[in-house]
Design an enzyme around this catalytic site. Structure first.
Site, PDB file in Angstrom:
ATOM      1  N   GLY A 122       2.494   2.012  10.792  1.00 33.79           N
ATOM      2  CA  GLY A 122       3.430   3.125  10.627  1.00 33.79           C
ATOM      3  C   GLY A 122       4.131   3.541  11.911  1.00 33.79           C
ATOM      4  O   GLY A 122       4.753   4.600  11.968  1.00 33.79           O
ATOM      5  N   GLU A 127      -5.184  -5.410  10.729  1.00 34.56           N
ATOM      6  CA  GLU A 127      -4.164  -4.382  10.933  1.00 34.56           C
ATOM      7  C   GLU A 127      -4.403  -3.676  12.264  1.00 34.56           C
ATOM      8  O   GLU A 127      -5.229  -2.745  12.329  1.00 34.56           O
ATOM      9  CB  GLU A 127      -4.244  -3.341   9.817  1.00 34.56           C
ATOM     10  CG  GLU A 127      -4.031  -3.907   8.438  1.00 34.56           C
ATOM     11  CD  GLU A 127      -3.496  -2.840   7.513  1.00 34.56           C
ATOM     12  OE1 GLU A 127      -2.346  -2.970   7.083  1.00 34.56           O
ATOM     13  OE2 GLU A 127      -4.212  -1.858   7.262  1.00 34.56           O
ATOM     14  N   ASN A 166       0.869  -1.183   0.000  1.00 34.06           N
ATOM     15  CA  ASN A 166       0.000   0.000   0.000  1.00 34.06           C
ATOM     16  C   ASN A 166       0.905   1.232   0.000  1.00 34.06           C
ATOM     17  O   ASN A 166       1.497   1.567   1.018  1.00 34.06           O
ATOM     18  CB  ASN A 166      -0.892  -0.037   1.256  1.00 34.06           C
ATOM     19  CG  ASN A 166      -1.729   1.218   1.406  1.00 34.06           C
ATOM     20  OD1 ASN A 166      -1.829   2.036   0.484  1.00 34.06           O
ATOM     21  ND2 ASN A 166      -2.336   1.375   2.578  1.00 34.06           N
ATOM     22  N   TRP A 167       0.977   1.875  -1.158  1.00 33.31           N
ATOM     23  CA  TRP A 167       1.889   3.034  -1.270  1.00 33.31           C
ATOM     24  C   TRP A 167       1.339   4.286  -0.602  1.00 33.31           C
ATOM     25  O   TRP A 167       2.041   5.275  -0.454  1.00 33.31           O
ATOM     26  CB  TRP A 167       2.162   3.350  -2.745  1.00 33.31           C
ATOM     27  CG  TRP A 167       2.990   2.343  -3.472  1.00 33.31           C
ATOM     28  CD1 TRP A 167       3.524   1.176  -2.977  1.00 33.31           C
ATOM     29  CD2 TRP A 167       3.396   2.410  -4.854  1.00 33.31           C
ATOM     30  NE1 TRP A 167       4.222   0.524  -3.963  1.00 33.31           N
ATOM     31  CE2 TRP A 167       4.161   1.258  -5.128  1.00 33.31           C
ATOM     32  CE3 TRP A 167       3.183   3.321  -5.874  1.00 33.31           C
ATOM     33  CZ2 TRP A 167       4.716   0.998  -6.372  1.00 33.31           C
ATOM     34  CZ3 TRP A 167       3.721   3.078  -7.135  1.00 33.31           C
ATOM     35  CH2 TRP A 167       4.489   1.925  -7.369  1.00 33.31           C
ATOM     36  N   LYS A 168       0.066   4.252  -0.262  1.00 34.44           N
ATOM     37  CA  LYS A 168      -0.612   5.440   0.307  1.00 34.44           C
ATOM     38  C   LYS A 168      -0.400   6.656  -0.618  1.00 34.44           C
ATOM     39  O   LYS A 168      -0.314   6.482  -1.829  1.00 34.44           O
ATOM     40  CB  LYS A 168      -0.119   5.706   1.728  1.00 34.44           C
ATOM     41  CG  LYS A 168      -0.177   4.452   2.593  1.00 34.44           C
ATOM     42  CD  LYS A 168      -0.003   4.713   4.045  1.00 34.44           C
ATOM     43  CE  LYS A 168       0.019   3.400   4.794  1.00 34.44           C
ATOM     44  NZ  LYS A 168       0.054   3.546   6.226  1.00 34.44           N
ATOM     45  N   HIS A 184      -9.418   0.814   5.337  1.00 35.57           N
ATOM     46  CA  HIS A 184      -8.123   1.049   5.977  1.00 35.57           C
ATOM     47  C   HIS A 184      -8.327   1.987   7.167  1.00 35.57           C
ATOM     48  O   HIS A 184      -9.163   2.890   7.112  1.00 35.57           O
ATOM     49  CB  HIS A 184      -7.143   1.659   4.967  1.00 35.57           C
ATOM     50  CG  HIS A 184      -5.738   1.681   5.470  1.00 35.57           C
ATOM     51  ND1 HIS A 184      -5.289   2.631   6.356  1.00 35.57           N
ATOM     52  CD2 HIS A 184      -4.678   0.847   5.241  1.00 35.57           C
ATOM     53  CE1 HIS A 184      -4.019   2.389   6.646  1.00 35.57           C
ATOM     54  NE2 HIS A 184      -3.626   1.312   5.974  1.00 35.57           N
ATOM     55  N   SER A 244       3.598  -2.364  10.400  1.00 35.02           N
ATOM     56  CA  SER A 244       5.059  -2.349  10.545  1.00 35.02           C
ATOM     57  C   SER A 244       5.698  -3.702  10.228  1.00 35.02           C
ATOM     58  O   SER A 244       6.634  -4.130  10.899  1.00 35.02           O
ATOM     59  CB  SER A 244       5.450  -1.866  11.949  1.00 35.02           C
ATOM     60  OG  SER A 244       4.965  -0.554  12.164  1.00 35.02           O
ATOM     61  N   GLU A 277      -6.759   4.425   8.209  1.00 34.29           N
ATOM     62  CA  GLU A 277      -6.605   5.860   7.913  1.00 34.29           C
ATOM     63  C   GLU A 277      -7.895   6.418   7.295  1.00 34.29           C
ATOM     64  O   GLU A 277      -8.243   7.575   7.517  1.00 34.29           O
ATOM     65  CB  GLU A 277      -5.397   6.077   6.987  1.00 34.29           C
ATOM     66  CG  GLU A 277      -4.095   5.878   7.749  1.00 34.29           C
ATOM     67  CD  GLU A 277      -2.912   5.419   6.918  1.00 34.29           C
ATOM     68  OE1 GLU A 277      -2.953   5.525   5.683  1.00 34.29           O
ATOM     69  OE2 GLU A 277      -1.934   4.928   7.528  1.00 34.29           O
ATOM     70  N   GLY A 330       2.820  -1.242   4.312  1.00 32.47           N
ATOM     71  CA  GLY A 330       2.814   0.185   4.010  1.00 32.47           C
ATOM     72  C   GLY A 330       4.221   0.659   3.682  1.00 32.47           C
ATOM     73  O   GLY A 330       4.741   0.450   2.583  1.00 32.47           O
ATOM     74  N   GLY A 331       4.885   1.279   4.663  1.00 35.46           N
ATOM     75  CA  GLY A 331       6.193   1.900   4.463  1.00 35.46           C
ATOM     76  C   GLY A 331       7.199   1.029   3.711  1.00 35.46           C
ATOM     77  O   GLY A 331       7.854   1.498   2.766  1.00 35.46           O
TER      78      GLY A 331
HETATM   79  C1  PEP Z   1      -0.707  -0.018   6.239  1.00 34.83           C
HETATM   80  O1  PEP Z   1      -0.816   1.183   6.064  1.00 34.83           O
HETATM   81  O2  PEP Z   1      -1.602  -0.786   5.830  1.00 34.83           O
HETATM   82  C2  PEP Z   1       0.473  -0.510   6.936  1.00 34.83           C
HETATM   83  C3  PEP Z   1       0.480  -1.739   7.362  1.00 34.83           C
HETATM   84  O3  PEP Z   1       1.502   0.385   7.083  1.00 34.83           O
HETATM   85  P1  PEP Z   1       2.968   0.070   7.696  1.00 34.83           P
HETATM   86  O4  PEP Z   1       3.442  -1.212   7.069  1.00 34.83           O
HETATM   87  O5  PEP Z   1       3.793   1.256   7.298  1.00 34.83           O
HETATM   88  O6  PEP Z   1       2.784  -0.062   9.176  1.00 34.83           O
END
Ligand code: PEP
Length: 248
Positions: A170, A164, A9-11, A92, A210, A94, A231-232
């Site tokens: 994050g 999640e 997920n590049w956001k 999600h 993470s 967010e 994500g990241g």
């Molecule tokens: C996400 O945004 O779905 C996520 C898991 O982010 P991260 O891996 O950066 O925690």
């Protein structure tokens, strides 16, 4: 047999040339045959990246539940389907927290995606205080409620679930593999109770929060964890592919 799936997920990250470069790099890498790779770039790039990718799928990060109309700035399931995009992330955390999306709104998105044959990647997960109060299972069950009570068995089979924990997204914190496994088992048992063991065993449940090359192997080795929503670490080709190749 359920699939191993790793979704990036590049956001709201990367400009067009950086995103093209990252896709070109992913295209050159080997991925285990038994791993399905999905990349969710910002929706503005879906059309151009769709022409470039070859050994993985693309996903949208969000949709509006309506099919069309006066919804400035939004995209619909029908639009994704017309581009042959097979997946969309919904719910999600967010979107839930910053854009006030309720379980009802998220479910409408799921229904719209299913109507257009786009597979939903449905996110659920508890806040830190909800876990500390011992309510994590209850919160996740409530988020799953519409899926469990209103979908038919052939519809639920098209869904990927991503657990999640919000406090892990994050933040650099991860659920321990054992705690994540307990939640994934709970989700799978809920699916089995509502539908059937066979269906529950075929639904992929991903972990997100993470996830990194250093912890992916331990997390993915758990019985009910079928991959990750990343994500990241998905913004770096080597990290993303190293996570994708962490299944034993
Ligand atoms: C996400 O945004 O779905 C996520 C898991 O982010 P991260 O891996 O950066 O925690």
């Amino acid at each position: 047999m359920r699939r191993n799936i790793v979704t990036g997920n590049w956001k709201m990250n990367l400009n067009h040339s950086d995103s093209t470069r990252l896709i070109d790099e992913i295209n050159t890498k080997e991925i285990h045959l038994d791993v399905e790779l999905i990349v969710a770039p910002p929706s503005i790039y879906l059309s151009s990246l769709h022409k470039k990718q070859h050994h993985f799928s693309l996903s949208a990060q969000n949709i509006h539940f309506e099919e069309n109309g006066a919804f400035t700035g939004e995209i619909s399931a029908e639009m994704l389907s017309s581009l042959n995009i097979n997946y969309a992330i919904v719910g999600h955390s967010e979107r839930r927290s910053m854009f006030h999306e309720t379980d009802e709104i998220i479910f409408k998105k799921v229904k719209s995606l299913l109507k257009y044959n786009v597979n939903p990647i449905f996110c659920c997960g508890e806040l830190k205080e909800e876990r500390e109060e011992g309510r994590a299972f209850e919160v996740v069950s409530n988020q799953l409620n519409y899926l469990l009570s209103d979908l038919k068995e052939d519809q639920i089979r098209k869904i990927i679930i991503a657990y999640e924990p919000v406090w892990a997204i994050g933040t650099g914190l991860t659920a321990s593999p054992e705690d994540a496994q307990k939640m994934h088992k709970h989700i799978r048992e809920s699916l089995a109770d509502q539908f059937s063991l066979k269906t529950a065993e075929n639904i992929a449940i991903l972990y997100g929060g993470s996830c990194k090359p250093e912890n992916a192997k331990d997390i993915f080795s758990q019985e009910d964890i079928d991959g990750g929503l990343i994500g990241g670490a998905s913004l770096d080709c080597n990290s993303f592919l190293s996570i994708a190749n962490s299944f034993s």
